[in-house]
Design a protein around this motif. Structure first.
Motif, PDB file in Angstrom:
ATOM      1  N   PHE A  16      87.264 -21.397  40.131  1.00  0.00           N
ATOM      2  CA  PHE A  16      86.072 -19.928  40.132  1.00  0.00           C
ATOM      3  C   PHE A  16      84.786 -20.586  39.803  1.00  0.00           C
ATOM      4  N   GLN A  17      84.578 -21.421  39.484  1.00  0.00           N
ATOM      5  CA  GLN A  17      83.448 -22.412  38.653  1.00  0.00           C
ATOM      6  C   GLN A  17      83.175 -22.791  39.885  1.00  0.00           C
ATOM      7  N   ARG A  18      83.761 -23.676  40.277  1.00  0.00           N
ATOM      8  CA  ARG A  18      83.605 -24.177  41.733  1.00  0.00           C
ATOM      9  C   ARG A  18      83.650 -23.997  42.967  1.00  0.00           C
ATOM     10  N   SER A  19      83.785 -22.355  42.856  1.00  0.00           N
ATOM     11  CA  SER A  19      83.292 -21.615  43.872  1.00  0.00           C
ATOM     12  C   SER A  19      82.354 -21.148  43.738  1.00  0.00           C
ATOM     13  N   VAL A  20      81.278 -20.890  42.935  1.00  0.00           N
ATOM     14  CA  VAL A  20      80.589 -20.294  42.288  1.00  0.00           C
ATOM     15  C   VAL A  20      79.219 -21.102  42.931  1.00  0.00           C
ATOM     16  N   ALA A  21      80.007 -22.032  42.202  1.00  0.00           N
ATOM     17  CA  ALA A  21      79.090 -23.215  42.321  1.00  0.00           C
ATOM     18  C   ALA A  21      78.832 -24.418  43.824  1.00  0.00           C
ATOM     19  N   ALA A  22      79.212 -23.863  44.376  1.00  0.00           N
ATOM     20  CA  ALA A  22      79.157 -24.376  46.126  1.00  0.00           C
ATOM     21  C   ALA A  22      78.425 -22.856  46.511  1.00  0.00           C
ATOM     22  N   ALA A  23      78.095 -22.008  46.293  1.00  0.00           N
ATOM     23  CA  ALA A  23      77.270 -20.743  46.882  1.00  0.00           C
ATOM     24  C   ALA A  23      75.839 -21.541  46.883  1.00  0.00           C
ATOM     25  N   PRO A  24      74.995 -21.590  46.193  1.00  0.00           N
ATOM     26  CA  PRO A  24      74.485 -22.828  46.076  1.00  0.00           C
ATOM     27  C   PRO A  24      73.380 -23.858  47.291  1.00  0.00           C
ATOM     28  N   ASP A  25      74.877 -24.154  47.255  1.00  0.00           N
ATOM     29  CA  ASP A  25      75.263 -26.126  47.676  1.00  0.00           C
ATOM     30  C   ASP A  25      74.706 -25.083  49.317  1.00  0.00           C
ATOM     31  N   ARG A  26      75.809 -24.371  49.719  1.00  0.00           N
ATOM     32  CA  ARG A  26      75.452 -24.119  51.008  1.00  0.00           C
ATOM     33  C   ARG A  26      74.341 -23.231  51.333  1.00  0.00           C
ATOM     34  N   VAL A  27      73.179 -22.474  50.612  1.00  0.00           N
ATOM     35  CA  VAL A  27      71.781 -22.511  50.948  1.00  0.00           C
ATOM     36  C   VAL A  27      70.944 -23.517  50.765  1.00  0.00           C
ATOM     37  N   GLY A  28      71.521 -24.804  50.736  1.00  0.00           N
ATOM     38  CA  GLY A  28      70.535 -25.308  50.487  1.00  0.00           C
ATOM     39  C   GLY A  28      69.385 -25.556  49.108  1.00  0.00           C
ATOM     40  N   TRP A  29      69.952 -24.562  47.843  1.00  0.00           N
ATOM     41  CA  TRP A  29      69.307 -25.105  46.572  1.00  0.00           C
ATOM     42  C   TRP A  29      69.976 -25.963  45.957  1.00  0.00           C
ATOM     43  N   THR A  30      68.867 -26.957  45.218  1.00  0.00           N
ATOM     44  CA  THR A  30      69.793 -27.717  44.668  1.00  0.00           C
ATOM     45  C   THR A  30      69.710 -27.167  43.154  1.00  0.00           C
ATOM     46  N   HIS A  31      70.578 -27.617  41.641  1.00  0.00           N
ATOM     47  CA  HIS A  31      71.386 -26.792  40.260  1.00  0.00           C
ATOM     48  C   HIS A  31      71.982 -27.775  40.349  1.00  0.00           C
ATOM     49  N   VAL A  32      72.297 -27.365  38.682  1.00  0.00           N
ATOM     50  CA  VAL A  32      73.017 -28.217  38.348  1.00  0.00           C
ATOM     51  C   VAL A  32      74.617 -28.070  37.911  1.00  0.00           C
ATOM     52  N   PHE A  33      75.325 -28.395  38.221  1.00  0.00           N
ATOM     53  CA  PHE A  33      77.021 -27.605  38.493  1.00  0.00           C
ATOM     54  C   PHE A  33      77.253 -27.156  37.277  1.00  0.00           C
ATOM     55  N   GLU A  34      77.130 -28.359  36.411  1.00  0.00           N
ATOM     56  CA  GLU A  34      77.483 -28.109  34.571  1.00  0.00           C
ATOM     57  C   GLU A  34      76.445 -28.553  34.146  1.00  0.00           C
ATOM     58  N   HIS A  35      75.688 -28.032  32.265  1.00  0.00           N
ATOM     59  CA  HIS A  35      75.119 -28.702  31.748  1.00  0.00           C
ATOM     60  C   HIS A  35      75.440 -29.399  30.650  1.00  0.00           C
ATOM     61  N   VAL A  36      75.921 -30.243  29.742  1.00  0.00           N
ATOM     62  CA  VAL A  36      76.100 -30.310  28.305  1.00  0.00           C
ATOM     63  C   VAL A  36      74.976 -30.582  27.186  1.00  0.00           C
ATOM     64  N   THR A  37      75.266 -29.568  27.001  1.00  0.00           N
ATOM     65  CA  THR A  37      73.965 -29.711  25.761  1.00  0.00           C
ATOM     66  C   THR A  37      74.493 -30.937  24.734  1.00  0.00           C
ATOM     67  N   SER A  38      72.761 -30.604  24.191  1.00  0.00           N
ATOM     68  CA  SER A  38      73.655 -32.453  22.971  1.00  0.00           C
ATOM     69  C   SER A  38      74.557 -32.001  21.826  1.00  0.00           C
ATOM     70  N   GLU A  39      75.061 -30.286  21.670  1.00  0.00           N
ATOM     71  CA  GLU A  39      75.861 -30.065  20.799  1.00  0.00           C
ATOM     72  C   GLU A  39      77.168 -29.894  21.268  1.00  0.00           C
ATOM     73  N   GLY A  40      77.268 -30.216  22.913  1.00  0.00           N
ATOM     74  CA  GLY A  40      79.034 -30.459  23.541  1.00  0.00           C
ATOM     75  C   GLY A  40      79.295 -29.094  24.196  1.00  0.00           C
ATOM     76  N   LEU A  41      77.983 -28.608  24.134  1.00  0.00           N
ATOM     77  CA  LEU A  41      78.223 -27.166  24.416  1.00  0.00           C
ATOM     78  C   LEU A  41      78.673 -27.224  26.095  1.00  0.00           C
ATOM     79  N   SER A  42      79.217 -26.364  27.552  1.00  0.00           N
ATOM     80  CA  SER A  42      79.047 -26.567  28.213  1.00  0.00           C
ATOM     81  C   SER A  42      78.187 -25.366  28.697  1.00  0.00           C
ATOM     82  N   LEU A  43      77.174 -25.649  29.924  1.00  0.00           N
ATOM     83  CA  LEU A  43      76.334 -24.412  30.711  1.00  0.00           C
ATOM     84  C   LEU A  43      76.896 -24.250  31.770  1.00  0.00           C
ATOM     85  N   ASP A  44      77.228 -23.784  32.632  1.00  0.00           N
ATOM     86  CA  ASP A  44      77.823 -23.509  33.735  1.00  0.00           C
ATOM     87  C   ASP A  44      76.781 -22.492  34.335  1.00  0.00           C
TER      88      ASP A  44
END
Length: 99
Positions: free
Chosen positions: A71-99
């Motif tokens: 599901f995360q990969r599918s959601v991340a593919a949507a902005p790619d299809r319309v040419g929007w740049t984005h970060v697939f997954e951001h990891v904070t310095s604490e190690g938390l993953s922000l999708d």
């Protein structure tokens, strides 16, 4: 009744846990990492008793972090299809993953 807003509870918990850490699983250490994050966010002026083990706790947490879901990969593919740049997954310095 536990007073979640009382730092003494977390200090007592960490002190009691410190002696048993050598035999703890990554899952238990991962949970302690989340406790340490809560402590640091709630009481930034206090030192978490297990802060000397921060890297070990964070490493256990990151080791157990699940891989991205379909599901995360599918959601991340949507902005790619319309040419929007984005970060697939951001990891904070604490190690938390922000999708």
């Amino acid at each position: 009744c536990i007073d979640w807003k009382n730092p003494e509870f977390f200090v007592a918990l960490a002190d009691a846990t410190a002696e048993r850490m050598s035999g703890m699983s990554d899952e238990a250490l991962s949970q302690l990492h989340l406790v340490s994050l809560h402590f640091r966010l709630e009481w930034p002026d206090l030192s978490f008793p297990l802060s000397h083990c921060h890297r070990r706790l964070q490493s256990a947490f990151e080791h157990l972090e699940p891989t991205p879901s379909r599901f995360q990969r599918s959601v991340a593919a949507a902005p790619d299809r319309v040419g929007w740049t984005h970060v697939f997954e951001h990891v904070t310095s604490e190690g938390l993953s922000l999708d």
